[in-house]
Structures are given as structure tokens and as C-alpha cells.
Design an enzyme around this catalytic site. Structure first.
Site, mmCIF file in Angstrom:
data_model
loop_
_atom_site.group_PDB
_atom_site.id
_atom_site.type_symbol
_atom_site.label_atom_id
_atom_site.label_comp_id
_atom_site.label_asym_id
_atom_site.label_seq_id
_atom_site.Cartn_x
_atom_site.Cartn_y
_atom_site.Cartn_z
ATOM 1 N N ASN A 91 -26.570 55.678 54.134
ATOM 2 C CA ASN A 91 -27.451 54.518 53.936
ATOM 3 C C ASN A 91 -28.730 54.840 53.161
ATOM 4 O O ASN A 91 -29.279 53.969 52.505
ATOM 5 C CB ASN A 91 -27.805 53.927 55.310
ATOM 6 C CG ASN A 91 -28.906 52.907 55.226
ATOM 7 O OD1 ASN A 91 -28.679 51.777 54.778
ATOM 8 N ND2 ASN A 91 -30.117 53.270 55.617
ATOM 9 N N SER A 143 -24.635 48.441 46.393
ATOM 10 C CA SER A 143 -25.492 47.274 46.130
ATOM 11 C C SER A 143 -24.757 46.358 45.159
ATOM 12 O O SER A 143 -23.935 46.834 44.352
ATOM 13 C CB SER A 143 -26.807 47.736 45.494
ATOM 14 O OG SER A 143 -27.494 46.631 44.943
ATOM 15 N N TYR A 156 -30.956 53.006 39.458
ATOM 16 C CA TYR A 156 -30.468 52.516 40.758
ATOM 17 C C TYR A 156 -29.044 51.953 40.633
ATOM 18 O O TYR A 156 -28.165 52.288 41.442
ATOM 19 C CB TYR A 156 -31.446 51.443 41.253
ATOM 20 C CG TYR A 156 -31.158 50.887 42.624
ATOM 21 C CD1 TYR A 156 -31.508 51.596 43.773
ATOM 22 C CD2 TYR A 156 -30.555 49.637 42.779
ATOM 23 C CE1 TYR A 156 -31.264 51.071 45.031
ATOM 24 C CE2 TYR A 156 -30.313 49.103 44.037
ATOM 25 C CZ TYR A 156 -30.670 49.818 45.162
ATOM 26 O OH TYR A 156 -30.422 49.309 46.412
ATOM 27 N N ALA A 158 -26.799 52.596 38.375
ATOM 28 C CA ALA A 158 -25.843 53.681 38.095
ATOM 29 C C ALA A 158 -25.511 54.438 39.380
ATOM 30 O O ALA A 158 -24.357 54.781 39.641
ATOM 31 C CB ALA A 158 -26.416 54.626 37.052
ATOM 32 N N SER A 159 -26.534 54.675 40.216
ATOM 33 C CA SER A 159 -26.282 55.403 41.468
ATOM 34 C C SER A 159 -25.381 54.590 42.386
ATOM 35 O O SER A 159 -24.473 55.129 43.030
ATOM 36 C CB SER A 159 -27.601 55.738 42.183
ATOM 37 O OG SER A 159 -28.209 54.576 42.728
ATOM 38 N N LYS A 160 -25.583 53.278 42.431
ATOM 39 C CA LYS A 160 -24.801 52.426 43.334
ATOM 40 C C LYS A 160 -23.385 52.195 42.794
ATOM 41 O O LYS A 160 -22.434 52.049 43.573
ATOM 42 C CB LYS A 160 -25.525 51.085 43.547
ATOM 43 C CG LYS A 160 -26.885 51.236 44.243
ATOM 44 C CD LYS A 160 -26.743 51.838 45.633
ATOM 45 C CE LYS A 160 -28.041 51.926 46.400
ATOM 46 N NZ LYS A 160 -27.880 52.514 47.738
ATOM 47 N N ILE A 189 -31.744 41.701 50.575
ATOM 48 C CA ILE A 189 -31.941 41.803 52.027
ATOM 49 C C ILE A 189 -33.443 42.022 52.293
ATOM 50 O O ILE A 189 -34.083 42.827 51.615
ATOM 51 C CB ILE A 189 -31.124 42.983 52.616
ATOM 52 C CG1 ILE A 189 -29.644 42.919 52.173
ATOM 53 C CG2 ILE A 189 -31.237 43.018 54.144
ATOM 54 C CD1 ILE A 189 -28.836 41.740 52.651
HETATM 55 P P1 NAP Z 1 -35.896 50.896 53.114
HETATM 56 O O1 NAP Z 1 -36.395 49.833 54.016
HETATM 57 O O2 NAP Z 1 -36.731 51.324 51.952
HETATM 58 O O3 NAP Z 1 -35.487 52.163 54.010
HETATM 59 C C1 NAP Z 1 -34.933 53.285 53.389
HETATM 60 C C2 NAP Z 1 -34.716 54.369 54.417
HETATM 61 O O4 NAP Z 1 -34.154 55.513 53.759
HETATM 62 C C3 NAP Z 1 -36.003 54.807 55.090
HETATM 63 O O5 NAP Z 1 -35.754 55.062 56.448
HETATM 64 C C4 NAP Z 1 -36.326 56.103 54.344
HETATM 65 O O6 NAP Z 1 -37.073 57.053 55.080
HETATM 66 C C5 NAP Z 1 -34.935 56.653 54.115
HETATM 67 N N1 NAP Z 1 -34.880 57.674 53.071
HETATM 68 C C6 NAP Z 1 -35.364 57.594 51.819
HETATM 69 N N2 NAP Z 1 -35.118 58.737 51.155
HETATM 70 C C7 NAP Z 1 -34.475 59.559 52.032
HETATM 71 C C8 NAP Z 1 -33.948 60.873 51.940
HETATM 72 N N3 NAP Z 1 -34.051 61.588 50.819
HETATM 73 N N4 NAP Z 1 -33.353 61.404 53.019
HETATM 74 C C9 NAP Z 1 -33.246 60.707 54.171
HETATM 75 N N5 NAP Z 1 -33.704 59.455 54.317
HETATM 76 C C10 NAP Z 1 -34.317 58.885 53.252
HETATM 77 O O7 NAP Z 1 -34.492 50.477 52.462
HETATM 78 P P2 NAP Z 1 -33.424 49.377 52.923
HETATM 79 O O8 NAP Z 1 -33.758 48.114 52.220
HETATM 80 O O9 NAP Z 1 -33.246 49.393 54.377
HETATM 81 O O10 NAP Z 1 -32.120 49.957 52.188
HETATM 82 C C11 NAP Z 1 -31.151 50.755 52.863
HETATM 83 C C12 NAP Z 1 -29.997 50.982 51.905
HETATM 84 O O11 NAP Z 1 -29.457 49.727 51.486
HETATM 85 C C13 NAP Z 1 -30.401 51.726 50.618
HETATM 86 O O12 NAP Z 1 -29.363 52.586 50.216
HETATM 87 C C14 NAP Z 1 -30.554 50.603 49.615
HETATM 88 O O13 NAP Z 1 -30.388 51.037 48.299
HETATM 89 C C15 NAP Z 1 -29.445 49.667 50.073
HETATM 90 N N6 NAP Z 1 -29.626 48.283 49.621
HETATM 91 C C16 NAP Z 1 -30.727 47.565 50.029
HETATM 92 C C17 NAP Z 1 -30.874 46.252 49.551
HETATM 93 C C18 NAP Z 1 -32.045 45.391 49.955
HETATM 94 O O14 NAP Z 1 -32.137 44.260 49.450
HETATM 95 N N7 NAP Z 1 -32.914 45.819 50.850
HETATM 96 C C19 NAP Z 1 -29.922 45.713 48.691
HETATM 97 C C20 NAP Z 1 -28.850 46.472 48.312
HETATM 98 C C21 NAP Z 1 -28.700 47.764 48.773
HETATM 99 P P3 NAP Z 1 -38.686 57.044 55.102
HETATM 100 O O15 NAP Z 1 -39.060 56.037 56.145
HETATM 101 O O16 NAP Z 1 -38.995 58.448 55.499
HETATM 102 O O17 NAP Z 1 -39.141 56.695 53.728
#
Ligand code: NAP
Length: 248
Positions: A91, A143, A156, A158-160, A189
Site C-alpha cells: 500500500n 491507481s 506516479y 508509470a509506477s502505478k 479517495i
Molecule cells: P497517504 O495518506 O499519503 O499515506 C501514505 C502512507 O504510506 C503513510 O502511512 C506513509 O508513512 C507511508 N509511506 C510513505 N512512504 C513510505 C515508505 N517508503 N515506506 C513505508 N511507508 C511509507 O496515502 P493514501 O492516500 O492513504 O494512499 C495509500 C496508497 O493508495 C498509495 O499507494 C497511493 O498511491 C494509493 N492511492 C491513493 C489514492 C487517493 O486518492 N488517496 C488514489 C489512488 C491510489 P508516513 O506517515 O511515515 O509518511
């Protein structure tokens, strides 16, 4: 019987947002939770307490998912503490948005390392365990922009997109051992990640969503429960969009 009773789930990046919602939802279904975060901070301590209140074992680990060595060490510790791994949710993810013209090499490399290489690191570490038990469910957080692309998010996206190729390859490699691998493609989200977006961009995004609202972390967590549990025992190599119909 709860859907994930007694299972051990590893979730990366779970102190906030979607990862946190997945941890709590899995715990409500009876799973024990090992979660990682870059730093073991107050959010991690709070989550451990919430997990304990749900009657499961929950432990946070400081571990950088983008580091191969740290990920191996993390899974070794999880096995010592929990005995096995049944479910892995890759995640952890970050954004460093910028038009290609202004994107630095550092931001390209970092996003690929945290979002894509991390899945390689963790999946490689857990596969040894899952191969022995001949079961497992791996879920990669992609994503919608990994499918559609998005201006200003070439690193981003490209990674996804890479995660989708990885998901389908691992599903083919490990399927004969009863290990499933799927991806979720969330749309917009409501988390810290999207809170950073300017209001006009948020409004534009919402306009393009048939359900006319952003999703909640719990919407993604519910899909994760489906993919982690036996409800999806014949589902592998798939990408499920959780996006209010934004991408069809
Ligand atoms: P978020 O609120 O920014 O939370 C990201 C989490 O990942 C945080 O707990 C962060 O830790 C942790 N993290 C970051 N870099 C890390 C690393 N190198 N090693 C371990 N943990 C790490 O993000 P989110 O919105 O919940 O997104 C979660 C996932 O869903 C991501 O992969 C994101 O790309 C994907 N996603 C999100 C959305 C959206 O709309 N929100 C849409 C599509 C996909 P810290 O607290 O220490 O920073």
C-alpha cells in the site's frame, strides 16, 4: 466466523489514510496485523491501540518499503513475531507531481522506488513463506491513473502502471501454488494525499466522477477484504477500480 479469522496480514504504509483503514477493517474480520511505516510515530502507537481494542494482535514496524534490505528484515521480524504471513498489501505510496518539463530525476527515481520497487521487495520477501504454506493473497495498491495516465503525474502513473504489470506476472508465476495476486485502482479517495490538491483541481476531479463524490478509505478497505479473503478464491491477476465510476 469472521472472513479473515486468525490470518496474518502485512500492510505497508498503514499509519494513515487507506492503509490505516485496511488495517482496521482486516482486524474487524479477525486478522492479526503487522504494519510498516517510514517512522514509528504517534500514529503507529494509536493504531496499535485501536487494533488491540478490536481483540487482535497488531504491531507497527519502522521500515522503508523502498529498501530491499529493510523489507527482508521487516518480514523476518514479522515471522518471528506472528509465525507466518497469509496476506500482503503493498500500500505504501507517495506523489511528487510535476509536469515532465519540471520533474527532477530525483523525484522520478523516488516515486518509482517507493511505489513500484517496494512491491518487488515485499513480495519477494513473503513469497518464500507463501510457497511453503501453499496459500496467500497479495494485493497491490495501484491507481486509476496507472491505467489512464495523468498530466503532471508521469512518475506516479508509470509506477502505478508498473504495479499492474507486476500483479499480472506474479499471478501467473504463483497461481499454481494457490497464491493469488490482484491490484486495486482507487480513484479520488479523501486522504492526506488528495488533501494537498488545490480546490479547483478537486472540483474538476469530482465533476468527472459519476457518483459525484470522493471515495472514503473504507471504500478501498472493503474491496481489500474481498481480495484478501476466500470470497475471492477464484480471482487472480485482476485490477479492481474503486473510483465511483470515474474509470470504466
Ligand atoms: P497517504 O495518506 O499519503 O499515506 C501514505 C502512507 O504510506 C503513510 O502511512 C506513509 O508513512 C507511508 N509511506 C510513505 N512512504 C513510505 C515508505 N517508503 N515506506 C513505508 N511507508 C511509507 O496515502 P493514501 O492516500 O492513504 O494512499 C495509500 C496508497 O493508495 C498509495 O499507494 C497511493 O498511491 C494509493 N492511492 C491513493 C489514492 C487517493 O486518492 N488517496 C488514489 C489512488 C491510489 P508516513 O506517515 O511515515 O509518511
Amino acid at each position: 466466523m469472521k472472513l479473515l479469522q486468525g490470518k496474518v496480514a502485512v500492510i505497508t504504509g498503514a499509519s494513515r489514510g487507506i492503509g490505516r483503514a485496511i488495517a482496521l477493517r482486516f482486524a474487524a474480520e479477525g486478522a492479526n496485523i503487522a504494519f510498516s511505516d517510514l517512522n514509528y510515530d504517534d500514529n503507529c502507537i494509536a493504531l496499535e491501540k485501536e487494533l488491540a481494542a478490536l481483540g487482535v494482535k497488531g504491531k507497527g514496524y519502522a521500515s522503508d518499503a523502498s529498501s530491499f534490505e529493510a523489507s527482508e528484515k521487516f518480514i523476518d521480524e514479522v515471522v518471528k513475531d506472528f509465525g507466518t504471513v497469509d496476506i500482503l498489501v503493498n500500500n505504501a505510496g507517495i506523489t511528487r507531481d510535476q509536469l515532465l518539463m519540471r520533474m527532477s530525476e530525483t523525484d522520478w527515481d523516488l516515486v518509482i522506488k517507493v511505489n513500484l520497487k517496494s512491491a518487488f521487495n515485499l513480495t519477494k520477501a513473503v513469497q518464500k513463506i507463501m510457497l511453503k504454506t501453499r496459500s496467500g493473497s497479495i494485493i497491490n495498491m495501484s491507481s486509476v491513473v496507472g491505467v489512464s495516465g495523468n498530466a503532471g503525474q508521469s512518475n506516479y502513473s508509470a509506477s502505478k502502471a508498473g504495479l499492474i504489470g507486476f500483479t499480472k506476472s506474479i499471478a501467473q508465476e504463483l497461481g499454481s501454488r494457490n497464491i493469488r495476486c490482484n491490484a486495486i485502482a482507487p480513484g479520488f479517495i479523501e486522504t492526506d494525499m488528495t488533501a494537498k490538491l488545490p480546490d479547483d483541481i478537486r472540483t474538476e476531479w469530482i465533476k468527472g466522477i459519476p457518483l459525484r463524490r470522493g471515495g472514503k478509505p473504507e471504500d478501498v478497505a472493503n474491496t481489500c477484504v474481498f481480495l484478501a479473503s476466500d470470497l475471492s478464491s477464484y480471482v487472480s491477476g485482476q485490477v479492481i477500480n474503486v473510483c465511483g465510476g470515474m474509470l470504466m
